[in-house]
Design a protein around this motif. Structure first.
Motif, mmCIF file in Angstrom:
data_model
loop_
_atom_site.group_PDB
_atom_site.id
_atom_site.type_symbol
_atom_site.label_atom_id
_atom_site.label_comp_id
_atom_site.label_asym_id
_atom_site.label_seq_id
_atom_site.Cartn_x
_atom_site.Cartn_y
_atom_site.Cartn_z
ATOM 1 N N THR A 1 0.765 -1.208 0.241
ATOM 2 C CA THR A 1 0.055 -0.041 0.080
ATOM 3 C C THR A 1 0.885 1.329 0.075
ATOM 4 O OG1 THR A 1 -1.906 -1.140 1.234
ATOM 5 C CG2 THR A 1 -1.658 1.288 1.223
ATOM 6 N N GLY A 2 1.945 1.242 0.759
ATOM 7 C CA GLY A 2 2.894 2.329 0.918
ATOM 8 C C GLY A 2 3.377 2.590 -0.714
ATOM 9 N N PHE A 3 3.874 1.654 -1.292
ATOM 10 C CA PHE A 3 4.582 1.749 -2.785
ATOM 11 C C PHE A 3 3.393 2.060 -3.662
ATOM 12 C CE2 PHE A 3 8.279 -0.968 -1.119
ATOM 13 C CZ PHE A 3 9.185 -0.200 -1.594
ATOM 14 N N LEU A 4 2.305 1.719 -3.602
ATOM 15 C CA LEU A 4 1.254 1.947 -4.430
ATOM 16 C C LEU A 4 1.062 3.480 -4.185
ATOM 17 C CD1 LEU A 4 -0.934 1.489 -6.493
ATOM 18 C CD2 LEU A 4 -2.353 0.843 -4.617
ATOM 19 N N LEU A 5 0.807 4.130 -2.942
ATOM 20 C CA LEU A 5 0.703 5.424 -2.606
ATOM 21 C C LEU A 5 1.731 6.394 -3.257
ATOM 22 C CD1 LEU A 5 -0.936 7.540 -1.178
ATOM 23 C CD2 LEU A 5 0.306 7.115 0.764
ATOM 24 N N LEU A 6 3.242 5.909 -2.927
ATOM 25 C CA LEU A 6 4.351 6.499 -3.474
ATOM 26 C C LEU A 6 4.240 6.709 -5.047
ATOM 27 C CD1 LEU A 6 6.917 5.505 -0.805
ATOM 28 C CD2 LEU A 6 5.907 7.789 -1.115
ATOM 29 N N GLY A 7 3.889 5.781 -5.751
ATOM 30 C CA GLY A 7 3.842 5.656 -7.076
ATOM 31 C C GLY A 7 2.940 6.606 -7.674
ATOM 32 N N LEU A 8 1.573 6.697 -6.949
ATOM 33 C CA LEU A 8 0.655 7.360 -7.446
ATOM 34 C C LEU A 8 1.159 8.976 -7.184
ATOM 35 C CD1 LEU A 8 -2.662 5.822 -6.169
ATOM 36 C CD2 LEU A 8 -2.029 6.089 -8.482
ATOM 37 N N LEU A 9 1.793 9.226 -6.060
ATOM 38 C CA LEU A 9 2.227 10.771 -5.851
ATOM 39 C C LEU A 9 3.429 11.067 -6.935
ATOM 40 C CD1 LEU A 9 2.663 10.974 -2.020
ATOM 41 C CD2 LEU A 9 0.842 12.048 -3.272
ATOM 42 N N TRP A 10 4.343 10.049 -7.497
ATOM 43 C CA TRP A 10 5.087 10.408 -8.293
ATOM 44 C C TRP A 10 4.511 10.678 -9.808
ATOM 45 C CZ3 TRP A 10 10.301 11.594 -8.528
ATOM 46 C CH2 TRP A 10 11.085 11.227 -7.453
ATOM 47 N N ALA A 11 3.546 9.946 -9.950
ATOM 48 C CA ALA A 11 2.782 10.004 -11.257
ATOM 49 C C ALA A 11 2.023 11.348 -11.264
ATOM 50 C CB ALA A 11 1.763 8.934 -11.496
ATOM 51 N N ILE A 12 1.484 11.789 -10.045
ATOM 52 C CA ILE A 12 0.793 13.105 -10.084
ATOM 53 C C ILE A 12 2.109 14.209 -10.408
ATOM 54 C CG2 ILE A 12 -0.194 14.689 -8.464
ATOM 55 C CD1 ILE A 12 -1.763 12.005 -7.308
ATOM 56 N N LEU A 13 3.159 14.145 -9.697
ATOM 57 C CA LEU A 13 4.042 15.039 -9.905
ATOM 58 C C LEU A 13 4.612 15.147 -11.236
ATOM 59 C CD1 LEU A 13 6.316 14.673 -6.509
ATOM 60 C CD2 LEU A 13 4.937 16.533 -7.043
ATOM 61 N N PHE A 14 4.752 14.017 -12.036
ATOM 62 C CA PHE A 14 4.996 14.038 -13.542
ATOM 63 C C PHE A 14 4.175 14.770 -14.248
ATOM 64 C CE2 PHE A 14 8.198 10.859 -12.017
ATOM 65 C CZ PHE A 14 9.555 11.527 -12.647
ATOM 66 N N MET A 15 2.704 14.323 -14.234
ATOM 67 C CA MET A 15 1.887 15.095 -14.823
ATOM 68 C C MET A 15 1.736 16.584 -14.505
ATOM 69 S SD MET A 15 -1.451 12.311 -14.871
ATOM 70 C CE MET A 15 -1.286 11.654 -13.134
ATOM 71 N N VAL A 16 2.085 16.861 -13.256
ATOM 72 C CA VAL A 16 2.004 18.517 -13.080
ATOM 73 C C VAL A 16 3.196 19.115 -13.717
ATOM 74 C CG1 VAL A 16 2.255 20.010 -11.299
ATOM 75 C CG2 VAL A 16 0.835 18.342 -10.970
ATOM 76 N N ALA A 17 4.368 18.648 -13.616
ATOM 77 C CA ALA A 17 5.331 18.929 -14.193
ATOM 78 C C ALA A 17 5.351 19.058 -15.647
ATOM 79 C CB ALA A 17 6.740 18.103 -13.910
ATOM 80 N N HIS A 18 4.701 18.025 -16.460
ATOM 81 C CA HIS A 18 4.602 18.105 -18.034
ATOM 82 C C HIS A 18 3.542 19.048 -18.610
ATOM 83 C CE1 HIS A 18 4.475 16.335 -21.879
ATOM 84 N NE2 HIS A 18 3.053 16.436 -21.659
ATOM 85 N N SER A 19 2.649 19.450 -17.423
ATOM 86 C CA SER A 19 1.529 20.667 -17.784
ATOM 87 C C SER A 19 2.217 22.032 -17.661
ATOM 88 C CB SER A 19 0.259 20.253 -17.176
ATOM 89 O OG SER A 19 0.464 20.672 -15.811
ATOM 90 N N VAL A 20 3.070 22.129 -16.933
ATOM 91 C CA VAL A 20 3.740 23.579 -16.893
ATOM 92 C C VAL A 20 4.378 24.073 -17.993
ATOM 93 C CG1 VAL A 20 5.220 24.871 -15.425
ATOM 94 C CG2 VAL A 20 3.952 23.021 -14.306
ATOM 95 N N GLN A 21 3.947 25.358 -18.365
ATOM 96 C CA GLN A 21 4.477 25.837 -19.394
ATOM 97 C C GLN A 21 6.016 26.486 -19.281
ATOM 98 O OE1 GLN A 21 3.351 26.362 -22.302
ATOM 99 N NE2 GLN A 21 1.546 25.351 -21.838
ATOM 100 N N VAL A 22 6.944 26.165 -20.009
ATOM 101 C CA VAL A 22 8.400 26.452 -19.525
ATOM 102 C C VAL A 22 8.957 27.413 -20.622
ATOM 103 C CG1 VAL A 22 10.760 25.382 -19.544
ATOM 104 C CG2 VAL A 22 8.823 23.955 -19.039
ATOM 105 N N LYS A 23 9.255 28.536 -19.936
ATOM 106 C CA LYS A 23 9.822 29.753 -20.803
ATOM 107 C C LYS A 23 11.411 29.542 -20.978
ATOM 108 C CE LYS A 23 6.012 32.742 -19.576
ATOM 109 N NZ LYS A 23 5.659 33.888 -18.956
ATOM 110 N N SER A 24 11.911 29.694 -21.875
ATOM 111 C CA SER A 24 13.302 29.759 -22.103
ATOM 112 C C SER A 24 13.962 31.138 -21.823
ATOM 113 C CB SER A 24 13.972 29.403 -23.478
ATOM 114 O OG SER A 24 13.353 30.265 -24.345
ATOM 115 N N VAL A 25 14.859 31.133 -21.146
ATOM 116 C CA VAL A 25 15.654 32.447 -20.818
ATOM 117 C C VAL A 25 16.969 32.650 -21.609
ATOM 118 C CG1 VAL A 25 16.658 34.002 -19.175
ATOM 119 C CG2 VAL A 25 14.642 32.629 -18.477
#
Length: 67
Positions: free
Chosen positions: A34-58
């Protein structure tokens, strides 16, 4: 006979009917999985949020002045 009645009256409803058994290996693996499943879900959520963020180049400023 009187002592038997006193002892059985004292251990009435408050005493457990059977001794508590130690937790089994199965319940430990259930908690671990259950702990590994919860951590996997949290990692998946973090990757989805990071993928949806607009990146601006400097632009990088070269040495010696502005470009």
């Amino acid at each position: 006979m009187i002592m038997k009645n006193i002892v059985s009256a004292e251990s009435g409803a408050a005493a457990p009917s059977r001794p508590l058994s130690p937790p089994s290996d199965r319940s430990l693996w259930l908690w671990v999985s259950t702990g590994f499943l919860l951590l996997g879900l949290l990692w998946a959520i973090l990757f989805m949020v990071a993928h949806s963020v607009q990146v601006k180049s400097v632009p990088i400023i070269k040495k010696g002045g502005r470009t």
